[in-house]
Design a protein around this motif. Sequence first.
Motif, PDB file in Angstrom:
ATOM      1  N   ARG A   3      12.265   0.511   0.556  1.00 18.07           N
ATOM      2  CA  ARG A   3      11.153  -0.585   1.001  1.00 18.07           C
ATOM      3  C   ARG A   3      10.224  -0.188  -0.167  1.00 18.07           C
ATOM      4  NH1 ARG A   3       9.130  -2.218   6.409  1.00 18.07           N
ATOM      5  NH2 ARG A   3      10.886  -3.486   5.961  1.00 18.07           N
ATOM      6  N   PHE A   5       6.368  -0.772  -1.512  1.00 17.65           N
ATOM      7  CA  PHE A   5       5.414  -1.343  -1.045  1.00 17.65           C
ATOM      8  C   PHE A   5       4.334  -1.267  -2.386  1.00 17.65           C
ATOM      9  CE2 PHE A   5       1.025  -0.649   0.930  1.00 17.65           C
ATOM     10  CZ  PHE A   5       0.920  -2.296   1.535  1.00 17.65           C
ATOM     11  N   ASN A   6       3.508  -2.421  -2.498  1.00 13.62           N
ATOM     12  CA  ASN A   6       2.416  -2.376  -3.468  1.00 13.62           C
ATOM     13  C   ASN A   6       1.277  -2.282  -2.854  1.00 13.62           C
ATOM     14  OD1 ASN A   6       0.816  -2.812  -5.752  1.00 13.62           O
ATOM     15  ND2 ASN A   6       1.555  -4.869  -6.154  1.00 13.62           N
ATOM     16  N   ASN A   7       0.648  -1.045  -2.963  1.00 12.86           N
ATOM     17  CA  ASN A   7      -0.660  -1.006  -2.320  1.00 12.86           C
ATOM     18  C   ASN A   7      -1.895  -0.937  -3.328  1.00 12.86           C
ATOM     19  OD1 ASN A   7      -0.291   1.669  -3.332  1.00 12.86           O
ATOM     20  ND2 ASN A   7      -0.873   2.740  -1.611  1.00 12.86           N
ATOM     21  N   TYR A  34       5.578  -6.100   0.414  1.00  9.57           N
ATOM     22  CA  TYR A  34       6.589  -5.023   0.143  1.00  9.57           C
ATOM     23  C   TYR A  34       7.970  -5.856   0.055  1.00  9.57           C
ATOM     24  CZ  TYR A  34       7.937  -5.642   4.885  1.00  9.57           C
ATOM     25  OH  TYR A  34       8.380  -6.272   6.157  1.00  9.57           O
ATOM     26  N   ASP A  36      12.440  -5.157   0.401  1.00  7.00           N
ATOM     27  CA  ASP A  36      13.498  -4.261   0.506  1.00  7.00           C
ATOM     28  C   ASP A  36      14.555  -4.515  -0.529  1.00  7.00           C
ATOM     29  OD1 ASP A  36      12.364  -3.156   2.753  1.00  7.00           O
ATOM     30  OD2 ASP A  36      13.183  -4.869   4.121  1.00  7.00           O
TER      31      ASP A  36
END
Length: 50
Positions: A3, A5-7, A34, A36
């Motif tokens: 996964r 994830f773009n934070n 995000y 997968d």
Amino acid sequence: MKRVFNNQSPGWYAQLCRNANGTNCDITIAPWTYVDVDLTPYNSLRIVGP
């Protein structure tokens, strides 16, 4: 599968790139979302924004 994830802040996108120099990017992840994905064919990550 992993996964990713773009934070990043709004307006900044993460791209998964197949080449080591941040080129040939074919997956773009919007801020605060995000995906997968199998990371095997990817060699770099690029952050793009305004």
